[in-house]
Design an enzyme around this catalytic site. Structure first.
Site, PDB file in Angstrom:
ATOM      1  N   GLU B 170       0.836  -1.208   0.000  1.00 26.42           N
ATOM      2  CA  GLU B 170       0.000   0.000   0.000  1.00 26.42           C
ATOM      3  C   GLU B 170       0.862   1.245   0.000  1.00 26.42           C
ATOM      4  O   GLU B 170       2.018   1.218   0.390  1.00 26.42           O
ATOM      5  CB  GLU B 170      -0.919   0.022   1.215  1.00 26.42           C
ATOM      6  CG  GLU B 170      -0.270  -0.343   2.533  1.00 26.42           C
ATOM      7  CD  GLU B 170       0.934   0.448   2.933  1.00 26.42           C
ATOM      8  OE1 GLU B 170       0.870   1.702   2.853  1.00 26.42           O
ATOM      9  OE2 GLU B 170       1.954  -0.162   3.332  1.00 26.42           O
ATOM     10  N   GLU B 312       4.418  -0.718   1.332  1.00 25.75           N
ATOM     11  CA  GLU B 312       4.573  -1.051  -0.101  1.00 25.75           C
ATOM     12  C   GLU B 312       4.521  -2.559  -0.353  1.00 25.75           C
ATOM     13  O   GLU B 312       4.701  -3.002  -1.480  1.00 25.75           O
ATOM     14  CB  GLU B 312       5.915  -0.533  -0.676  1.00 25.75           C
ATOM     15  CG  GLU B 312       6.156   0.937  -0.519  1.00 25.75           C
ATOM     16  CD  GLU B 312       7.524   1.378  -1.083  1.00 25.75           C
ATOM     17  OE1 GLU B 312       8.270   0.542  -1.626  1.00 25.75           O
ATOM     18  OE2 GLU B 312       7.832   2.575  -0.978  1.00 25.75           O
TER      19      GLU B 312
END
Lengths: 344, 344
Positions: B170, B312
């Site tokens: 994310e 991420e």
């Protein structure tokens, strides 16, 4: 045997830290990988380090101290596991294949005649393994020197094949007892704190192991030098590995430090030349209880904590991708400036 | 949206444990890898599991709650980092390349017009990101349902390309605040225990973050359903990921669970269908303090503890080689019998 190991200088520390801090991520957000990248840059004295042809040297040896009933497995498992390594069926074979690691298997003193079998490096110092250190020195200082020289040669060969990073593995029924004895003497700990269950001792077995070591320390005392300590309490595989580590440091290679036995070899190498530590990346925290004390001794923060207690160099093999990730982010990630990302 | 997720049955547990225990190693010596091998064998209902075409879906979204000054970085960093992902310069790109992971980048509601840029999956539910949950619901329940459906579709596509294992990443400035709010409500914790420094808040900043969440909980209370909780406090990327997880479980895929934000998505998914947990491998323990509470909530023992706090999906990517090692030892190691090694 002398090893000429340069202390790693801190010349590039600031430039490396700057490069790491300006990658597109919050400061410190890659945690231990950032420390690993810094260390490897320092070892290789470059802002763009490389990992080349990783090697693991697995050294096997038998232990006279098995006479004292300190392992639940019979001594013959040492040679049987060497055969398993040669046939590719052990855990270290699986992980070395997965990560394209060149594996070398060496016999430093397994109590078995392998009869020149293919694929096994013969670096035997004694045919039957060490003497029982509960009664006499495990090996003579001369034999210990020979083992150091053998390990040194094995690593030199890996270096000549183009490797700049080497890990070590071991096999030897009884060797957690030798490693615990080395930790007791080098680290000045009571044996009750350095012993663990090894391959699966019960509580009484662990207590017996501590007693065997305590009695041996009463018999031999604390030898005057690091190498005499290694000769008194160590193993032929442990001494061979210590020599390999010292040579790796001399050659400027990264040393992947595995678990309990391998870190005992590092304690021995460190007692001979403390600069060896500058080249070490600690790969994992073993589930063998004494390993915690060793990691504290070296103020080490290992990459993995998977509750492994297998040996063979498996922790080093499993940590290799993380070592590569540390190098890769340093070489490949964009900086805030490159990527046009606003910094704080 | 309904997800039909089978609870993983324990039918093969005994056979898998037997296979693991009779490999040439002491019982339990491969630690957490043994538990991982067992879990994956159970998910795939086989003694010889496989890892096929690993995928990571990184979903980005903006957060209205940034108005409350809960991040040291400006909101524009979300779109800038999406551009960095598309150009291959972020940490997740580096690690995905290293491990041959197919990376998909999706926009669930970044406050920026990417204008159909190549390589970015457009799953925008709101053009400008969520509303500020300090003042109103972050999104409507309908929008939340839409995000769940979008995530579901993204995973279905990965599955159609042959993937049987998926991780999530994310990006969204402000999303540690949303994740901490979700943890506070789902886990019933005081916000002072669920907040952390995120991308780098100081102590006063962390206290403000806790206060913003506490006030929001006073305003909205504890919604009646899991999905309403997600809509009230969550993020568009978090809801999209929750939908992806639910679909992955429905399809029998292994779910690689990353850090703080991704585990908040799992809490949401779990509140919708608790069977999703059966398909999860926890990849790492984040350095963001609230993650510890999430791991306790799920009684999870993650593979890595590298003090990462980047997001991420980096923790998932870095753990993938260990997941493969778990599968590889189960498939490739010799048994005591095969190798002619004496057992205890």
């Amino acid at each position: 045997m002398q090893f000429d190991i340069k202390a790693v200088n801190g010349e590039l520390t600031e430039a490396l830290s700057h490069k790491i801090d300006f990658k597109t991520k919050p400061i410190g957000a890659l945690g231990i990988l950032e420390k690993t990248a810094l260390k490897i840059g320092q070892i290789q004295q470059t802002l763009s380090p490389e990992i080349k042809k990783p090697a693991i040297v697995v050294v096997a040896g038998d232990h006279g101290v098995t006479e004292e009933g300190i392992s639940p497995y019979p001594q013959e498992v040492t040679f049987q596991m060497v055969m398993n390594f040669l046939q590719g069926g052990a855990a270290i074979n699986v992980f070395a294949r997965q990560h394209d690691i060149t594996l070398k298997i060496a016999d430093a003193g397994v109590n078995y005649d392998f009869n020149g079998i293919e694929g096994l490096e013969n670096v035997k110092v004694r045919e039957t393994g060490t003497a029982n250190f509960a009664k006499e020195m495990a090996m003579s200082v001369e034999e210990c020197e020979q083992a150091l020289a053998n390990g040194s040669r094995l690593v030199e060969e890996a270096h000549q094949r183009g490797s700049n990073i080497v890990g070590f593995g071991e096999m030897g029924i009884g060797n957690t007892t030798a490693a615990a004895a080395l930790l007791s003497v080098y680290g000045d700990h009571d044996p009750s704190l350095t012993v663990g269950k090894g391959t699966g001792l019960d509580k009484a077995g662990v207590q017996n192991k501590a007693k065997v070591i305590a009695n041996a320390i009463e018999l031999h005392g604390k030898p005057a030098t690091g190498i005499e300590t290694l000769a008194t309490y160590g193993g032929l595989e442990i001494a061979t590995i210590a020599g390999g580590m010292l040579k790796a440091a001399e050659l400027g290679m990264i040393i992947l430090v595995d678990g309990f036995i391998i870190t005992s070899a590092l304690m021995a190498a460190h007692s001979i030349n403390p600069n060896v530590l500058d080249y070490c990346v600690f790969c994992h925290k073993s589930n063998e209880q004494g390993h915690r004390l060793m990691l504290e001794y070296f103020k080490a923060e290992p990459l993995l904590d998977l509750e492994l207690r297998l040996g063979e160099g498996t922790g080093a093999a499993l940590a290799l991708p993380l070592v590569k990730s540390a190098v890769n982010f340093l070489n490949e990630m964009a900086s805030f400036e490159d990527a046009g990302v606003s910094n704080k």
